[in-house]
Motif scaffolding. Sequence first.
Motif, mmCIF file in Angstrom:
data_model
loop_
_atom_site.group_PDB
_atom_site.id
_atom_site.type_symbol
_atom_site.label_atom_id
_atom_site.label_comp_id
_atom_site.label_asym_id
_atom_site.label_seq_id
_atom_site.Cartn_x
_atom_site.Cartn_y
_atom_site.Cartn_z
ATOM 1 N N HIS A 253 77.036 22.955 105.749
ATOM 2 C CA HIS A 253 77.079 23.678 104.483
ATOM 3 C C HIS A 253 75.696 24.178 104.115
ATOM 4 C CE1 HIS A 253 75.297 20.346 102.091
ATOM 5 N NE2 HIS A 253 75.856 19.603 103.027
ATOM 6 N N VAL B 294 85.009 24.584 112.347
ATOM 7 C CA VAL B 294 83.793 24.591 111.547
ATOM 8 C C VAL B 294 82.659 24.894 112.522
ATOM 9 C CG1 VAL B 294 82.284 23.201 110.094
ATOM 10 C CG2 VAL B 294 84.756 22.883 109.966
ATOM 11 N N TYR C 213 83.933 28.995 108.696
ATOM 12 C CA TYR C 213 85.071 28.089 108.701
ATOM 13 C C TYR C 213 86.295 28.947 109.001
ATOM 14 C CZ TYR C 213 81.456 26.087 105.746
ATOM 15 O OH TYR C 213 80.245 25.680 105.239
ATOM 16 N N ILE D 26 81.381 20.872 103.799
ATOM 17 C CA ILE D 26 81.340 22.321 103.963
ATOM 18 C C ILE D 26 81.212 22.993 102.599
ATOM 19 C CG2 ILE D 26 82.689 22.214 106.100
ATOM 20 C CD1 ILE D 26 85.088 23.260 104.500
#
Length: 147
Positions: A103, A73, A64, A123
């Motif tokens: 994530h 991202v 990120y 995330i």
Amino acid sequence: MTFRAERDRFFILTTLLIVLVTATVIFIPLLFDKSATQEDWIIVSCIFLGTNAFVLWPFLFITYTFHEEYLQVAGGPVRSKIKYRDITKVARTTDILTGYRMHSSLNSIEIFYNTGWTGSVKISPQQQEWFMEELKKRCPNMILDLK
């Protein structure tokens, strides 16, 4: 400023399970095929490595990055640019099965924004508090729901 994704035990075990299942599906038939040649093993090994590179690339390289005008991202070949002016809300989430997610931890946050086809991204940055402070500086009007 770039943050790497946090990885927890659940995602590590899930990824290892995927690699194990892939190995089983790809190599077991060759073990029972008495006519398998060295070339067969090489071809199957390349298929195994290619498949698992595709699985591991997004998992191992999620980042990120704060840029001047947007948050990037990135995970493997997938990249999203979220402009700070489009971010409306940030909330904690444990939902790992639905939506656009980049994530690798159950300890995740969801960023809601006005653009994009899903309207949010999940995330899991390492140093989450530091990440949130940086995001607040760049998006002072966003709503924080960190319950």
